[in-house]
Motif scaffolding. Structure first.
Motif, short mmCIF file in Angstrom:
data_model
loop_
_atom_site.label_atom_id
_atom_site.label_comp_id
_atom_site.label_asym_id
_atom_site.label_seq_id
_atom_site.Cartn_x
_atom_site.Cartn_y
_atom_site.Cartn_z
N TYR A 1 12.79 -2.36 -1.93
CA TYR A 1 13.84 -3.16 -1.28
C TYR A 1 13.28 -3.90 -0.07
CZ TYR A 1 18.15 -4.20 1.29
OH TYR A 1 19.15 -4.84 1.98
N MET A 2 12.47 -3.22 0.70
CA MET A 2 11.86 -3.85 1.86
C MET A 2 10.94 -5.00 1.46
SD MET A 2 10.95 -0.38 3.98
CE MET A 2 10.09 -1.25 5.29
N MET A 3 10.32 -4.87 0.29
CA MET A 3 9.43 -5.93 -0.21
C MET A 3 10.21 -7.02 -0.95
SD MET A 3 5.98 -3.94 -1.51
CE MET A 3 6.78 -3.14 -2.90
N GLU A 4 11.53 -6.82 -1.06
CA GLU A 4 12.40 -7.74 -1.82
C GLU A 4 11.99 -7.82 -3.28
OE1 GLU A 4 12.61 -11.47 0.22
OE2 GLU A 4 13.47 -10.60 2.03
N ASP A 5 11.46 -6.70 -3.79
CA ASP A 5 11.11 -6.59 -5.20
C ASP A 5 12.24 -5.83 -5.89
OD1 ASP A 5 10.08 -6.15 -7.71
OD2 ASP A 5 8.17 -5.29 -7.03
N ASP B 1 14.52 -4.47 11.05
CA ASP B 1 15.60 -3.50 11.04
C ASP B 1 15.51 -2.60 9.81
OD1 ASP B 1 16.80 -4.38 13.41
OD2 ASP B 1 17.81 -6.00 12.37
N VAL B 2 15.19 -3.20 8.67
CA VAL B 2 15.06 -2.42 7.45
C VAL B 2 13.91 -1.43 7.58
CG1 VAL B 2 14.64 -2.52 4.97
CG2 VAL B 2 16.03 -4.28 6.05
N ALA B 3 12.79 -1.89 8.15
CA ALA B 3 11.64 -1.01 8.33
C ALA B 3 11.99 0.18 9.20
CB ALA B 3 10.47 -1.79 8.95
N LYS B 4 12.77 -0.06 10.25
CA LYS B 4 13.16 1.03 11.14
C LYS B 4 14.01 2.05 10.39
CE LYS B 4 15.50 2.13 15.49
NZ LYS B 4 16.30 3.20 14.87
N LYS B 5 14.92 1.58 9.52
CA LYS B 5 15.76 2.50 8.76
C LYS B 5 14.92 3.38 7.84
CE LYS B 5 19.89 -0.41 8.85
NZ LYS B 5 20.85 -1.21 8.07
N ILE B 6 13.92 2.78 7.21
CA ILE B 6 13.06 3.58 6.34
C ILE B 6 12.27 4.58 7.15
CG2 ILE B 6 11.17 3.47 4.69
CD1 ILE B 6 13.75 2.42 3.61
N LYS B 7 11.79 4.15 8.33
CA LYS B 7 11.06 5.06 9.21
C LYS B 7 11.93 6.25 9.58
CE LYS B 7 9.24 5.44 13.90
NZ LYS B 7 10.22 6.47 14.26
N GLU C 1 0.83 -1.20 0.00
CA GLU C 1 0.00 0.00 0.00
C GLU C 1 0.87 1.26 0.00
OE1 GLU C 1 -3.38 -0.08 2.80
OE2 GLU C 1 -2.87 -2.21 3.08
N ALA C 2 1.93 1.23 0.78
CA ALA C 2 2.86 2.36 0.78
C ALA C 2 3.43 2.59 -0.61
CB ALA C 2 4.00 2.11 1.78
N TYR C 3 3.78 1.50 -1.26
CA TYR C 3 4.33 1.56 -2.61
C TYR C 3 3.33 2.20 -3.58
CZ TYR C 3 6.68 -0.17 -6.85
OH TYR C 3 7.32 -0.26 -8.06
N GLU C 4 2.07 1.80 -3.48
CA GLU C 4 1.05 2.35 -4.38
C GLU C 4 0.83 3.84 -4.15
OE1 GLU C 4 -0.42 0.97 -6.98
OE2 GLU C 4 0.85 -0.79 -6.64
N HIS C 5 0.86 4.26 -2.90
CA HIS C 5 0.68 5.69 -2.62
C HIS C 5 1.84 6.50 -3.20
CE1 HIS C 5 -2.97 5.61 -0.25
NE2 HIS C 5 -2.49 4.60 0.46
N LEU C 6 3.04 5.97 -3.11
CA LEU C 6 4.19 6.66 -3.69
C LEU C 6 4.08 6.73 -5.22
CD1 LEU C 6 6.99 5.19 -1.43
CD2 LEU C 6 6.24 7.57 -1.49
#
Length: 290
Positions: free
Chosen positions: A105-109, A273-279, A78-83
């Motif tokens: 990257y977080m989605m491994e896409d 950890d990746v999510a925290k970095k993006i946050k 959903e975050a990806y779609e909003h962007l």
């Protein structure tokens, strides 16, 4: 009442005008409540507020806030779609493409990540952060050669890009080029970057070189920086065992297992950890420049 309005020049408010005014007020309240919830860590409630706000008015700033809330709620698609919705309106916004790459990257896409990086490069072909992200996409595809090329480009653009030196050193070490990897990590340590990651890389390089005493020294330094680094304990245990210190090795292995149990199996580099970095990145940068 109509008589007095006519007498004093007053103008009666039309129903549609009142409705628009009421909607504008609701939009502002929803936006305010959503931002406040987002900043206080209530991502789910923020998403509800922003969803209702977008039904009232399509707003790029709300889309940006919504993408942040979705990231924190682990609703990455959903975050990806909003962007993507933001980039449709601002196709030359470099920061949004970088955020798209990070979420991919977080989605491994890694295919979508590489695509976002390529589009970002068309906007600014000399951005070291874009080159770094592109390198990570290449690594996701198992393409170490192009990853090293992108990281080399990143450090040539910005010689102070410690992340690029670190990732290039790690990639070179994985590929067996110990000498080149050591050159990169020494650059970091020389510049005063005694980060946990740089020290761990140096320890691994010394381990690969067979310099066990030096490797143990650097593993000790890693543990001094972070006493909960599971990998450092396990790898130091390997080196101690190889050096004949079997009891010391067993002690490190046992403590690493204890830490792993305490952490429910989560290790450094996990999805959280990746999510925290993006946050953290979103906390400091507003992608759409508002």
């Amino acid at each position: 009442m109509n008589f007095f309005k006519a007498l004093f020049g007053g103008k009666e408010e039309r129903p549609e005008e009142k409705e628009r005014a009421d909607e504008a007020k609701r939009f502002d309240v929803l936006k305010y409540d959503g931002v406040r919830a987002l900043r206080s860590g209530q991502a789910d409630y923020a998403i509800k507020c922003f969803t209702h706000a977008l039904r009232i008015n399509e707003d790029l700033e709300i889309r940006d806030y919504m993408s942040q809330a979705c990231i924190r709620a682990d609703r990455l698609p959903e975050a990806y779609e909003h962007l993507l919705q933001i980039i449709k309106e601002q196709p030359d916004n470099l920061q949004v493409y970088m955020r798209i790459a990070e979420v991919a990257y977080m989605m491994e896409d890694y295919t979508s990540m590489a695509d976002a990086c390529e589009k970002a490069m068309l906007i600014d072909g000399n951005n070291d952060k874009v080159a770094y992200l592109y390198a990570k996409a290449c690594l996701g595809h198992g393409d170490a050669v192009n990853a090293v090329a992108m990281l080399t480009k990143a450090v040539s653009i910005n010689p102070d890009n410690a992340e690029a030196y670190l990732l290039r050193g790690e990639t070179l070490l994985d590929g067996g080029d110990v000498t080149a990897a050591d050159d990169d990590v020494l650059r970091l340590l020389k510049d005063g970057d005694a980060s946990e990651e740089a020290l761990l890389l140096k320890a691994r390089i010394e381990k690969a070189k067979g310099e066990n005493d030096v490797a143990i020294h650097y593993y000790d330094m890693v543990i001094d920086v972070n006493p909960f680094n599971i990998d450092a304990y396990r790898e130091r245990g390997d080196v101690k065992t190889a050096s004949g210190d079997v009891d010391g090795g067993k002690e490190d292995f046992a403590y690493a297992d204890e830490l792993a149990r305490d952490n429910d199996g989560n290790v450094a580099g996990s999805h959280e950890d990746v999510a925290k970095k993006i946050k953290d990145a979103y906390d400091s940068i507003n992608p759409i420049g508002l």
